[in-house]
Design an enzyme around this catalytic site. Structure first.
Site, PDB file in Angstrom:
ATOM      1  N   THR A  29      24.375 -20.284  29.185  1.00 14.92           N
ATOM      2  CA  THR A  29      24.145 -20.576  30.600  1.00 14.92           C
ATOM      3  C   THR A  29      25.440 -20.306  31.363  1.00 14.92           C
ATOM      4  OG1 THR A  29      23.244 -22.217  32.142  1.00 14.92           O
ATOM      5  CG2 THR A  29      24.592 -23.078  30.355  1.00 14.92           C
ATOM      6  N   ASN A  30      25.565 -20.809  32.582  1.00 15.37           N
ATOM      7  CA  ASN A  30      26.791 -20.602  33.370  1.00 15.37           C
ATOM      8  C   ASN A  30      27.006 -21.799  34.279  1.00 15.37           C
ATOM      9  OD1 ASN A  30      25.522 -20.065  36.069  1.00 15.37           O
ATOM     10  ND2 ASN A  30      24.561 -18.437  34.877  1.00 15.37           N
TER      11      ASN A  30
END
Ligand code: C5P
Length: 218
Positions: A29-30
């Site tokens: 993810t980020n």
């Protein structure tokens, strides 16, 4: 009170990060917080639009009067968007979509004892570019707006990205240091050139962006 510049318009947005599973408990993810996208959803609703927010995982509350559709992965986000795109007048891609996903996520939790996993990655679809292509082939509806966070040379990279993705309007900022912050500094790129918005909190910028979009819809 906000001027009802989007009264009767339907706005579809993406916001937040996406989450690409590696196994049932791990993923890619980020650091997108979703704050900018949620602020734009709120500002669009305040301006009288009917708003649908397709959101990756965030800790944020859904703005009042906005319909939120929760998704995790980029492919889920794309499916949720494409199912609604023809019923939309404006599409705004604010999500920080993960660039890659694992080709086949493990069904069970990977065991450390089994050694380093070998992860085969493949690119995710570009949701904004897909919607923009669809819009071009169906009479320029919805009007598409993109975002860009660039680490340097904002003007050149943002304008190149706007043309590459085929969107009439792109909002750019120097990032990713704005992730999670309440303030941002945006510039707008379109055929008219560059419009610089003042440094402000994300809700104020969202209202200015909504006004800029409404002007261009006239
Ligand atoms: O290519 P980049 O990620 O910098 O582009 C940012 C813009 O494209 C944002 O509007 C983002 O929401 C959108 N995007 C997308 N799908 C992707 C990658 C980016 O919709 N896979």
């Amino acid at each position: 009170f906000q001027p009802q510049v989007l009264a009767g318009r339907r706005v579809l947005l993406t916001a937040g990060p996406t989450y690409e599973p590696i196994d049932p408990v791990r993923g890619i993810t980020n650091l997108s917080s979703g704050k900018m996208g949620y602020a734009i959803a709120r500002a669009a609703r305040e301006a009288g639009a009917e708003v649908t927010l397709v959101s990756g995982p965030t800790a944020l509350a859904c703005p009042t009067g906005v319909a939120r559709i929760d998704v995790r992965s980029a492919t889920q986000m794309l499916d949720a968007v494409m199912a609604r795109v023809d019923a939309s007048d404006v599409f705004i891609g604010v999500a920080a979509v993960a660039d890659w996903r694992v080709v086949s996520a493990a069904k069970g939790k990977l065991k450390k004892e089994d050694g380093l996993p070998k992860l085969d990655l493949e690119p995710n679809p570009d949701i904004l570019a897909t919607v923009a292509r669809h819009a071009q082939s169906s009479g320029h509806k919805p009007y598409c707006v993109g975002f860009a966070a660039e680490s340097d040379n904002l003007d050149a990279h943002a304008e190149a990205k706007r043309l590459r993705k085929g969107v009439p309007l792109l909002a750019g900022n120097l990032g990713p240091q704005t992730f999670g912050q309440d303030d941002n500094e945006l510039a707008l790129y379109d055929d008219r050139g560059i419009t610089r918005l003042p440094r402000a909190d994300k809700l104020m910028l969202a209202r200015l962006l909504i006004r800029a979009i409404a002007e261009r819809l006239q």
